[in-house]
Design a protein around this motif. Structure first.
Motif, short mmCIF file in Angstrom:
data_model
loop_
_atom_site.label_atom_id
_atom_site.label_comp_id
_atom_site.label_asym_id
_atom_site.label_seq_id
_atom_site.Cartn_x
_atom_site.Cartn_y
_atom_site.Cartn_z
N VAL A 151 44.30 22.60 28.16
CA VAL A 151 44.62 22.31 29.56
C VAL A 151 43.59 23.03 30.44
CG1 VAL A 151 46.25 24.23 29.78
CG2 VAL A 151 46.54 22.23 31.22
N GLU A 152 43.29 22.39 31.59
CA GLU A 152 42.31 22.97 32.52
C GLU A 152 42.88 23.04 33.92
OE1 GLU A 152 38.87 20.39 31.91
OE2 GLU A 152 37.92 22.10 30.91
N VAL A 153 42.59 24.15 34.61
CA VAL A 153 43.11 24.36 35.97
C VAL A 153 41.96 24.81 36.86
CG1 VAL A 153 44.66 25.76 37.39
CG2 VAL A 153 45.35 25.10 35.09
N VAL A 154 41.92 24.25 38.08
CA VAL A 154 40.91 24.69 39.06
C VAL A 154 41.56 25.72 39.98
CG1 VAL A 154 39.41 23.97 40.95
CG2 VAL A 154 39.77 22.44 39.00
N PRO A 155 41.00 26.94 40.02
CA PRO A 155 41.57 27.95 40.90
C PRO A 155 41.19 27.74 42.36
CG PRO A 155 39.78 28.91 39.63
CD PRO A 155 39.86 27.45 39.24
N PHE A 156 41.95 28.37 43.23
CA PHE A 156 41.68 28.39 44.66
C PHE A 156 40.29 29.01 44.90
CE2 PHE A 156 42.57 30.82 48.77
CZ PHE A 156 42.47 29.69 49.58
N LYS A 157 39.51 28.43 45.80
CA LYS A 157 38.16 28.91 46.13
C LYS A 157 37.26 28.97 44.90
CE LYS A 157 37.81 32.29 49.32
NZ LYS A 157 37.21 31.56 50.46
N ALA A 158 37.40 28.00 44.02
CA ALA A 158 36.61 27.96 42.79
C ALA A 158 35.12 28.07 43.12
CB ALA A 158 36.88 26.66 42.05
N GLY A 159 34.43 28.96 42.39
CA GLY A 159 32.98 29.11 42.57
C GLY A 159 32.59 30.01 43.72
N ASP A 160 33.51 30.40 44.58
CA ASP A 160 33.17 31.27 45.72
C ASP A 160 33.02 32.72 45.26
OD1 ASP A 160 33.46 29.08 47.27
OD2 ASP A 160 34.95 29.92 48.64
N GLU A 161 32.29 33.46 46.06
CA GLU A 161 32.13 34.88 45.76
C GLU A 161 33.13 35.69 46.58
OE1 GLU A 161 28.42 37.27 46.75
OE2 GLU A 161 28.16 36.72 44.64
N LEU A 162 33.87 36.55 45.90
CA LEU A 162 34.79 37.46 46.59
C LEU A 162 34.15 38.84 46.66
CD1 LEU A 162 38.23 36.51 44.94
CD2 LEU A 162 37.24 35.61 47.04
N LYS A 163 34.61 39.60 47.65
CA LYS A 163 34.00 40.90 47.90
C LYS A 163 34.57 41.99 46.97
CE LYS A 163 33.18 43.96 51.85
NZ LYS A 163 33.38 44.14 53.28
N TYR A 164 35.80 41.76 46.50
CA TYR A 164 36.48 42.80 45.71
C TYR A 164 36.88 42.31 44.33
CZ TYR A 164 36.90 45.37 50.07
OH TYR A 164 36.62 46.05 51.22
N ILE A 165 36.95 43.28 43.44
CA ILE A 165 37.42 43.04 42.08
C ILE A 165 38.51 44.08 41.82
CG2 ILE A 165 35.79 44.64 40.93
CD1 ILE A 165 35.27 42.25 38.98
N ILE A 166 39.34 43.87 40.81
CA ILE A 166 40.31 44.92 40.48
C ILE A 166 39.96 45.53 39.12
CG2 ILE A 166 42.19 43.87 41.82
CD1 ILE A 166 42.67 44.06 38.17
N GLU A 167 40.37 46.78 38.98
CA GLU A 167 40.25 47.46 37.68
C GLU A 167 41.57 48.13 37.38
OE1 GLU A 167 37.12 50.36 37.43
OE2 GLU A 167 35.55 48.82 37.57
N TRP A 168 41.93 48.16 36.10
CA TRP A 168 43.11 48.91 35.66
C TRP A 168 42.63 50.28 35.21
CZ3 TRP A 168 48.12 47.13 36.03
CH2 TRP A 168 48.27 45.77 36.38
N ARG A 169 43.19 51.32 35.78
CA ARG A 169 42.77 52.66 35.39
C ARG A 169 43.98 53.50 34.99
NH1 ARG A 169 38.40 54.18 40.15
NH2 ARG A 169 36.87 52.58 39.62
N LYS A 170 43.77 54.32 33.98
CA LYS A 170 44.82 55.27 33.56
C LYS A 170 45.05 56.29 34.68
CE LYS A 170 45.52 53.84 29.28
NZ LYS A 170 46.31 52.62 29.58
#
Ligand code: NCD
Ligand code: ZN
Length: 362
Positions: free
Chosen positions: A342-361
């Motif tokens: 199955v394939e899904v197109v995300p919102f704002k596909a291909g756009d650059e976002l300013k932030y990313i998330i990281e999981w930290r202990k």
């Protein structure tokens, strides 16, 4: 360079589907930056029994063991106060979702919001047990005389919210995925006079995509089409104002609702739903940043929802050792997500976002 500790994050409105779509989507709750999510029950058939809710919960946990899945029932005549009591006592459900019949995806088993009286014994029990009523706030049109359409359906629903709050003043109610200026005003009005620390009974979730979209953006792009539809500039601005305000009755519910690409690429009966889960926090952070409100982001995506749902220590304990961090680093939204089936197109596909998330202990 900005780095913000968001702690334990909560997305209080997600659609995780079942089958192959669920396999693709469920792990993206964590990768999108969410610790705890509240899962919608609009499967086919809808989740209305103890066995279904237990099984669904087990399957989701298997696919994403680090994530907490809070479960819900689908409001319909098959539910009984006894079942609600049993499932509430066992901690199997946190809320019940009310879909007016016909207004959105898989809502045909839903209810008539002109007359909620048959559900009053259920609402009574929910009020007693602290179970939340989640409202899809759109009034269905019966015939032309109603003058109801996708633009005014949410505003026409608001008297029903007012009446429910009047009849059950201690029932916790959430107006889900609010899209209008009027809804924001009403939620504020119903919370007037509340002081810091007071119990809150009326809340509203706000999605990521409604902070970006207006009517023009879905009129020519089915990827941006969802229910309730995005409205006008005035409405979008009211949503941004509410989300970034830090007020405790407004919190994040992405309403991430994936549909296979072939169900979006059609001329008729385009499926309603925007998929945002894989970058949930990133989309929201971008708006908070734009309006210089990053200091209130944690309230919106972590604290307010967890507080409203009154989540117990034993639920939060699972997330004690790890936090979600917002990191200022460019990040491209994928063009498409797929697993071969199955394939899904995300919102704002291909756009650059300013932030990313990281999981930290911690
Ligand atoms: C949701 C879905 O696809 O399940 N669609 C949507 O447009 N939001 C249903 C819903 O929450 O209305
Ligand atoms: Zn939804």
């Amino acid at each position: 360079m900005t780095e913000i500790n968001l702690g334990t994050t909560a997305d209080m409105h997600v659609h995780l589907r079942d089958g192959t779509m669920s396999k693709l989507i469920t792990p993206t709750v964590k990768s999108g930056g969410i610790s705890i999510c509240y899962v919608m029950p609009n499967l086919v058939p809808p989740i209305t029994t103890k066995q279904q809710v237990e099984e669904y919960h087990k399957n989701l946990e298997k696919m994403a063991p680090d994530t907490t899945f809070l479960m819900s029932f689908y409001l319909c005549k098959e539910l009984t106060p006894e079942l609600v009591e049993e499932c509430a006592d066992k901690g199997l459900i946190h809320g019940i979702k009310c879909y007016p019949a016909g207004v959105t995806t898989n809502s045909k088993y839903g209810v008539d919001p002109n007359d909620f009286s048959q559900f009053y014994p259920i609402f009574e029990k929910m009020q007693e047990k602290g179970i939340i009523l989640n409202l899809h706030g759109e009034k269905p049109g019966i015939d032309e005389k109603d003058e109801i359409n996708i633009i005014n359906a949410e505003s026409k629903f608001l008297p029903a919210l007012r009446k429910l709050h009047q009849d059950f003043p201690r029932l916790k109610i959430i107006l889900e995925h609010t899209t209008t200026f009027e809804s924001i005003e009403l939620v504020r009005e119903l919370n007037q006079g509340k002081k810091q620390g007071d119990e809150i009974f009326i809340g509203a979730t706000i999605t990521a995509h409604h902070l970006y979209l207006i009517i023009d953006n879905w009129a020519n792009n089915p990827i941006n089409y969802c229910k309730p539809v995005a409205k006008f500039h005035k409405d979008k601005n009211a949503l941004i104002d509410a989300a970034t305000s830090g007020e405790p009755w407004f919190f994040f519910g992405s309403d991430s609702a994936p549909h296979p690409i072939h169900k979006k690429q059609v001329h008729v009966d385009v499926c309603a739903g925007v998929y945002t889960q894989c970058n949930a926090i990133g989309y929201v952070a971008e708006i908070f940043d734009k309006f210089n409100k990053l200091e209130n982001l944690k309230k919106f995506v972590s604290d307010n929802g967890i507080k409203f749902y009154d989540l117990k220590e034993e639920i939060l304990a699972k997330h004690k050792n790890e936090s979600v961090w917002l990191i200022e680093r460019k990040n491209k939204v994928p063009e498409i997500l797929g697993n071969g089936e199955v394939e899904v197109v995300p919102f704002k596909a291909g756009d650059e976002l300013k932030y990313i998330i990281e999981w930290r202990k911690n």
